[in-house]
Motif scaffolding. Structure first.
Motif, mmCIF file in Angstrom:
data_model
loop_
_atom_site.group_PDB
_atom_site.id
_atom_site.type_symbol
_atom_site.label_atom_id
_atom_site.label_comp_id
_atom_site.label_asym_id
_atom_site.label_seq_id
_atom_site.Cartn_x
_atom_site.Cartn_y
_atom_site.Cartn_z
ATOM 1 N N PRO A 111 0.821 -1.218 0.000
ATOM 2 C CA PRO A 111 0.000 0.000 0.000
ATOM 3 C C PRO A 111 0.854 1.267 0.000
ATOM 4 N N ARG A 112 1.981 1.249 0.714
ATOM 5 C CA ARG A 112 2.849 2.427 0.735
ATOM 6 C C ARG A 112 3.467 2.682 -0.641
ATOM 7 N N TRP A 113 3.804 1.628 -1.376
ATOM 8 C CA TRP A 113 4.349 1.768 -2.727
ATOM 9 C C TRP A 113 3.384 2.594 -3.569
ATOM 10 N N LYS A 114 2.089 2.285 -3.462
ATOM 11 C CA LYS A 114 1.075 2.972 -4.258
ATOM 12 C C LYS A 114 0.775 4.362 -3.706
ATOM 13 N N GLU A 115 0.852 4.486 -2.392
ATOM 14 C CA GLU A 115 0.577 5.773 -1.757
ATOM 15 C C GLU A 115 1.580 6.837 -2.188
ATOM 16 N N ILE A 116 2.826 6.441 -2.415
ATOM 17 C CA ILE A 116 3.868 7.382 -2.825
ATOM 18 C C ILE A 116 3.475 8.129 -4.097
ATOM 19 N N ILE A 117 2.769 7.438 -4.978
ATOM 20 C CA ILE A 117 2.353 8.096 -6.229
ATOM 21 C C ILE A 117 0.852 8.409 -6.220
ATOM 22 N N GLY A 118 0.268 8.467 -5.025
ATOM 23 C CA GLY A 118 -1.077 9.031 -4.890
ATOM 24 C C GLY A 118 -2.249 8.085 -5.003
ATOM 25 N N TYR A 119 -2.008 6.773 -4.954
ATOM 26 C CA TYR A 119 -3.101 5.822 -5.117
ATOM 27 C C TYR A 119 -3.334 5.008 -3.845
ATOM 28 N N SER A 120 -4.573 4.584 -3.678
ATOM 29 C CA SER A 120 -4.872 3.640 -2.604
ATOM 30 C C SER A 120 -4.535 2.242 -3.100
ATOM 31 N N ASP A 121 -4.539 1.280 -2.205
ATOM 32 C CA ASP A 121 -4.187 -0.085 -2.573
ATOM 33 C C ASP A 121 -5.157 -0.656 -3.599
ATOM 34 N N GLU A 122 -6.424 -0.269 -3.496
ATOM 35 C CA GLU A 122 -7.438 -0.810 -4.399
ATOM 36 C C GLU A 122 -7.431 -0.136 -5.776
ATOM 37 N N GLU A 123 -6.926 1.082 -5.839
ATOM 38 C CA GLU A 123 -7.019 1.854 -7.089
ATOM 39 C C GLU A 123 -5.981 1.466 -8.126
ATOM 40 N N LEU A 124 -4.865 0.915 -7.685
ATOM 41 C CA LEU A 124 -3.787 0.606 -8.635
ATOM 42 C C LEU A 124 -3.466 -0.878 -8.564
ATOM 43 N N PRO A 125 -3.510 -1.571 -9.684
ATOM 44 C CA PRO A 125 -3.196 -3.009 -9.662
ATOM 45 C C PRO A 125 -1.715 -3.247 -9.377
ATOM 46 N N SER A 126 -1.424 -4.354 -8.761
ATOM 47 C CA SER A 126 -0.031 -4.736 -8.524
ATOM 48 C C SER A 126 0.468 -5.493 -9.737
ATOM 49 N N SER A 127 1.076 -4.781 -10.658
ATOM 50 C CA SER A 127 1.548 -5.403 -11.892
ATOM 51 C C SER A 127 2.738 -4.641 -12.432
ATOM 52 N N PHE A 128 3.531 -5.344 -13.247
ATOM 53 C CA PHE A 128 4.677 -4.683 -13.863
ATOM 54 C C PHE A 128 4.211 -3.587 -14.803
ATOM 55 N N ALA A 129 3.065 -3.792 -15.433
ATOM 56 C CA ALA A 129 2.515 -2.789 -16.350
ATOM 57 C C ALA A 129 2.192 -1.501 -15.611
ATOM 58 N N ALA A 130 1.660 -1.626 -14.382
ATOM 59 C CA ALA A 130 1.333 -0.437 -13.592
ATOM 60 C C ALA A 130 2.600 0.341 -13.254
ATOM 61 N N PHE A 131 3.688 -0.392 -13.000
ATOM 62 C CA PHE A 131 4.975 0.254 -12.733
ATOM 63 C C PHE A 131 5.499 0.947 -13.993
ATOM 64 N N GLU A 132 5.545 0.217 -15.083
ATOM 65 C CA GLU A 132 6.108 0.751 -16.325
ATOM 66 C C GLU A 132 5.301 1.927 -16.862
ATOM 67 N N ASP A 133 3.992 1.836 -16.781
ATOM 68 C CA ASP A 133 3.133 2.893 -17.325
ATOM 69 C C ASP A 133 3.307 4.220 -16.593
#
Length: 231
Positions: free
Chosen positions: A19-41
């Motif tokens: 959740p903290r990984w996603k929070e750093i870029i402004g998303y909640s845990d549910e809003e951003l999928p845990s995927s390599f595509a989400a990282f790359e995009d």
């Protein structure tokens, strides 16, 4: 810990992003999928190729460690600077089949470093002389304009006292007033008739002020001077 954590299974390309990984870029845990595509995009376009190349080099054994800094797009459209570090888990043949690591938000640090870099360039390229001394008056720093004006290179001047420039034409009382003012924590402004290394004299306008640390204690003195001989 304020770091975001990631775990990447290369066998099936599945990822875990905390959740903290996603929070750093402004998303909640549910809003951003845990995927390599989400990282790359969300990588900054100017950083994407470098980051992916760095990752591949680590996976192929060309790098001893995975450590890279890059920008990621925040949900609000801004970019955050990230320090990503990771380590691989290897199979019996030595091939990495899983990686885990962290994301640290270093935006404030990068911004501060950029300010320091810009300040350094401004001082180094300044058309006026900038000198920093310790409390005893010994020169700790002199910019290139100092050498152009006085004939003393910054290396020669280091550790010396600005009195090397005294021409003897300014009454001692003037220097006493200067020291009393800056030791009291105030700025002093005035003019000097100084002597260059070659013995020629010149006039300069000076602004000398104390530099304080975070506790408010005076640690250094800053002198900004300009050759006004022609005037």
């Amino acid at each position: 810990a304020q770091d975001g954590i990631w775990d990447w299974n290369l066998l099936d390309n599945s990822q875990f992003m905390s959740p903290r990984w996603k929070e750093i870029i402004g998303y909640s845990d549910e809003e951003l999928p845990s995927s390599f595509a989400a990282f790359e995009d969300n990588l900054h376009p100017a950083d994407r190729s470098r980051v992916l190349q760095n990752l591949q080099k680590y996976l192929q054994g060309e790098l001893d460690r995975y450590r890279v800094e890059f920008r990621m797009r925040h949900r609000d459209g801004s970019y955050r600077w990230i320090l990503s570090r990771g380590a691989g888990i290897r199979d019996s043949a030595g091939k990495i089949y899983r990686m885990a690591g962290s994301h640290t938000d270093i935006t404030d640090q990068v911004v501060q470093e950029e300010k320091i870099r810009l300040f350094s360039q401004v001082v180094e390229q300044s058309p006026v002389t900038v000198v920093i001394t310790d409390l005893a008056g010994s020169i700790q720093y002199a910019n290139p304009k100092f050498a152009e004006t006085t004939g003393y290179s910054p290396e020669e001047a280091a550790g010396l006292n600005p009195r090397i420039l005294k021409s003897g034409e300014i009454p001692a009382e003037g220097y006493r007033s200067l020291w009393e003012t800056i030791k009291a924590g105030r700025e002093w402004r005035g003019e000097f008739r100084n002597k260059r290394k070659d013995g020629s004299e010149y006039w300069e306008s000076a602004s000398i002020s104390p530099i304080r640390d975070q506790a408010g204690e005076i640690t250094h003195y800053l002198a900004v001077t300009e050759d006004i001989t022609e005037r």
